[in-house]
Design a protein around this motif. Structure first.
Motif, PDB file in Angstrom:
ATOM      1  N   VAL A   1      45.779  33.307  47.472  1.00  0.00           N
ATOM      2  CA  VAL A   1      46.367  32.189  46.734  1.00  0.00           C
ATOM      3  C   VAL A   1      46.895  31.134  47.708  1.00  0.00           C
ATOM      4  O   VAL A   1      46.697  29.924  47.520  1.00  0.00           O
ATOM      5  N   ALA A   2      47.565  31.597  48.787  1.00  0.00           N
ATOM      6  CA  ALA A   2      48.139  30.654  49.759  1.00  0.00           C
ATOM      7  C   ALA A   2      47.061  29.835  50.445  1.00  0.00           C
ATOM      8  O   ALA A   2      47.270  28.646  50.753  1.00  0.00           O
ATOM      9  N   TYR A   3      45.894  30.447  50.702  1.00  0.00           N
ATOM     10  CA  TYR A   3      44.798  29.731  51.347  1.00  0.00           C
ATOM     11  C   TYR A   3      43.905  29.020  50.331  1.00  0.00           C
ATOM     12  O   TYR A   3      42.842  28.518  50.693  1.00  0.00           O
ATOM     13  N   ARG A   4      44.331  29.022  49.069  1.00  0.00           N
ATOM     14  CA  ARG A   4      43.602  28.353  47.984  1.00  0.00           C
ATOM     15  C   ARG A   4      42.180  28.888  47.862  1.00  0.00           C
ATOM     16  O   ARG A   4      41.218  28.135  47.630  1.00  0.00           O
ATOM     17  N   ALA A   5      42.048  30.198  48.043  1.00  0.00           N
ATOM     18  CA  ALA A   5      40.731  30.830  47.968  1.00  0.00           C
ATOM     19  C   ALA A   5      40.618  31.776  46.782  1.00  0.00           C
ATOM     20  O   ALA A   5      39.578  32.419  46.612  1.00  0.00           O
ATOM     21  N   MET A   6      41.663  31.884  45.977  1.00  0.00           N
ATOM     22  CA  MET A   6      41.631  32.786  44.834  1.00  0.00           C
ATOM     23  C   MET A   6      40.964  32.098  43.645  1.00  0.00           C
ATOM     24  O   MET A   6      41.303  30.970  43.308  1.00  0.00           O
ATOM     25  N   SER A   7      39.993  32.792  43.074  1.00  0.00           N
ATOM     26  CA  SER A   7      39.341  32.301  41.863  1.00  0.00           C
ATOM     27  C   SER A   7      38.995  33.503  40.998  1.00  0.00           C
ATOM     28  O   SER A   7      38.979  34.651  41.470  1.00  0.00           O
TER      29      SER A   7
ATOM     30  N   ALA B   1      39.120  35.383  51.330  1.00  0.00           N
ATOM     31  CA  ALA B   1      40.253  34.449  51.377  1.00  0.00           C
ATOM     32  C   ALA B   1      40.096  33.351  52.420  1.00  0.00           C
ATOM     33  O   ALA B   1      41.052  32.629  52.705  1.00  0.00           O
ATOM     34  N   ASN B   2      38.917  33.253  53.045  1.00  0.00           N
ATOM     35  CA  ASN B   2      38.660  32.197  54.047  1.00  0.00           C
ATOM     36  C   ASN B   2      39.648  32.253  55.218  1.00  0.00           C
ATOM     37  O   ASN B   2      40.017  31.220  55.783  1.00  0.00           O
TER      38      ASN B   2
ATOM     39  N   THR C   1      49.553  29.650  61.152  1.00  0.00           N
ATOM     40  CA  THR C   1      48.918  29.585  59.830  1.00  0.00           C
ATOM     41  C   THR C   1      47.668  30.449  59.699  1.00  0.00           C
ATOM     42  O   THR C   1      47.208  30.693  58.583  1.00  0.00           O
TER      43      THR C   1
END
Length: 472
Positions: free
Chosen positions: A297-303, A108-109, A258
């Motif tokens: 998802v919040a860290y825009r790392a979900m794929s 998730a970075n 954050t």
């Protein structure tokens, strides 16, 4: 040979085969079924099938009756029952969920943001980058519980920054290796779930008992890092403004909110729901798995690819743990049926040990086993040999389990089989030698021994929280 002698032969042969490199789970199952066939063999059960043969029987009928006669042995019933027992174990249900949470968080970075933030926040502390790396390792290890993943990822993120800041190679690598192993001790630890399933100890009490020892070990690590940085500034030079820039207070606060708070809240939510009785470990693990996906998802790392990898790694690791349990349960049942457990009990009783001496002997054996074996194999296979002896010496399985968890820190750190060192060497720059990593981890091994001595001297470090939360 008598049955107890056969049991000892079974144990010795297993250890020999393991050192040859055979897969442990399948070795356990094969030897359990093989020796169990001898242990449970009843000629009358076999001949009942053979007596149905007659001269007019065809080839297929004869073959079917021979197969039926061969498999008419209770060891096969034992193997099936043990497999069902493991798969239906409520405690083990939490394992895949916590693993999935860890693998999702790993992807998730979060860790790079967390390390950067803590590095800036602690810049005025001696050895600030080492402190930031250890705290990041502790948080990440707690969230994942996967030693190889933590050491590898932190080696990619923190080690280059520490080397660029002129940190001593041994000092920097020792911090990452030691911090990466904390996840097998600090709750929610997968190792403690496995110990609870193997020993029948309450996982809730184990988690509460492990908190203070885990924090004690982190505290000792921090004291060593800061103390050595003060006494020997050359191993951890103070960062320059280019290496760690000044950040306004409000921006730093936003960075902490954050990066640090989301992961801390996830860990506290999972652990708090268990300790305060709001959820079972399995339910809390499900919350953690969902929370890990929300963070990704919040860290825009979900794929889709990262989700697929996390599911695959979770299934693979869970299968390994479950089949180890199946093999161990089958092996230990046959071993006990043949009288091996009684022989070991009588041998230990004949040594006339005090409880303290028994604990030292048990921990020494586990320490030595940590060189060639993984923690899962030690907990599932060898620790159950000691468990029946605890009543003889009046030792609480809860206390024994926490000492084992502390001891197993050394299995990842002690040369020549220090797996954390090999994980780190695999991704470290070429100028970092393996001997330097070994040199760096040894002071942290000493800290583990000091923490174990503190547990021996002050057992309330282990018992205080369980007694406060759940009584005696």
């Amino acid at each position: 040979m008598t049955d107890p002698q056969v049991a000892l032969l079974m144990l010795g042969l297993f250890i020999f085969v393991v050192f040859l490199g055979f897969p442990i789970a399948f070795t356990l199952m094969a030897m359990g079924i093989g020796f169990g066939y001898y242990a449970y063999f009843e000629p009358s059960r076999m001949w009942r099938a053979f007596n149905r043969l007659d001269e007019t029987a065809g080839w297929w009928d004869s073959t079917s009756l021979w197969i039926e006669g061969f498999f008419n042995n209770r060891v096969f019933d034992l193997f099936i029952n043990q497999t069902y027992t493991v798969m239906a174990n409520d405690v083990l249900t939490a394992v895949p969920l916590f693993l999935f949470m860890g693998y999702i968080v790993e992807r998730a970075n979060i860790v790079d943001r967390l390390f950067s933030t803590l590095n800036i926040a602690s810049k005025n502390i001696p050895g600030s980058m080492g402190v930031a790396a250890l705290v990041t390792c502790a948080l990440f290890a707690t969230a994942t519980g996967i030693v190889g993943a933590v050491v590898t990822l932190m080696g990619l993120l923190a080690l280059p920054a520490m080397l660029k800041a002129r940190y001593d190679h041994s000092f920097a690598t020792g911090i990452i290796c030691a911090g990466g192993t904390l996840g097998i001790l600090i709750p929610p630890s997968i190792m403690l779930i496995v110990y609870a399933a193997a020993s029948g100890t309450s996982i809730v009490r184990l988690y509460s008992a492990a908190l203070l020892p885990g924090l004690t070990l982190v505290g000792l690590y921090l004291i060593y890092i800061v103390g050595r940085s003060i006494l020997q500034p050359s191993v951890a030079p103070k960062p320059t403004a280019d290496e760690v820039p000044d950040v306004p207070f409000f921006k730093l606060t936003l960075m902490i909110v954050t990066s640090f708070l989301p992961l801390a809240i996830l860990i506290l939510a999972v652990l708090g729901s268990i300790l305060f009785g709001l959820a079972t470990p399995t339910e809390a693990a499900a919350i953690g798995a969902l929370g890990g996906m929300v963070l990704a998802v919040a860290y825009r790392a979900m794929s889709w690819d990262r989700l697929r990898q996390s599911v695959y790694l979770t299934v693979r690791t869970t299968a390994m743990v479950c089949w180890l349990f199946v093999g161990s349960y089958t092996f230990s049942s046959v071993f006990s049926y043949l009288g091996g457990e009684h022989v070991i009990s009588e041998f230990v009783r004949g040594l006339d040990l005090t409880p303290f001496q028994f604990l030292l002997l048990a921990q020494l054996i586990i320490f030595l086993l940590g060189w060639p074996l993984e923690w899962s194999e030690i907990i599932i296979i060898f620790v159950p040999i000691f468990l029946p002896l605890l009543d003889m010496f009046g030792i609480d399985p809860l206390f024994f389990g926490i000492l084992v968890a502390l001891n197993l820190q050394t299995s990842f750190l002690t040369p020549p089989m220090a797996m954390s060192a090999y994980y780190l060497k695999g991704i470290a720059p070429p100028e970092v030698r393996l001997t330097q990593i070994f040199k760096g981890v040894l002071p942290f091994v000493a800290m583990v021994f000091i923490s174990m001595a503190l547990m021996y001297t002050f057992p309330q470090i282990v018992f205080y929280l369980p007694q406060q939360f759940y009584g005696r």
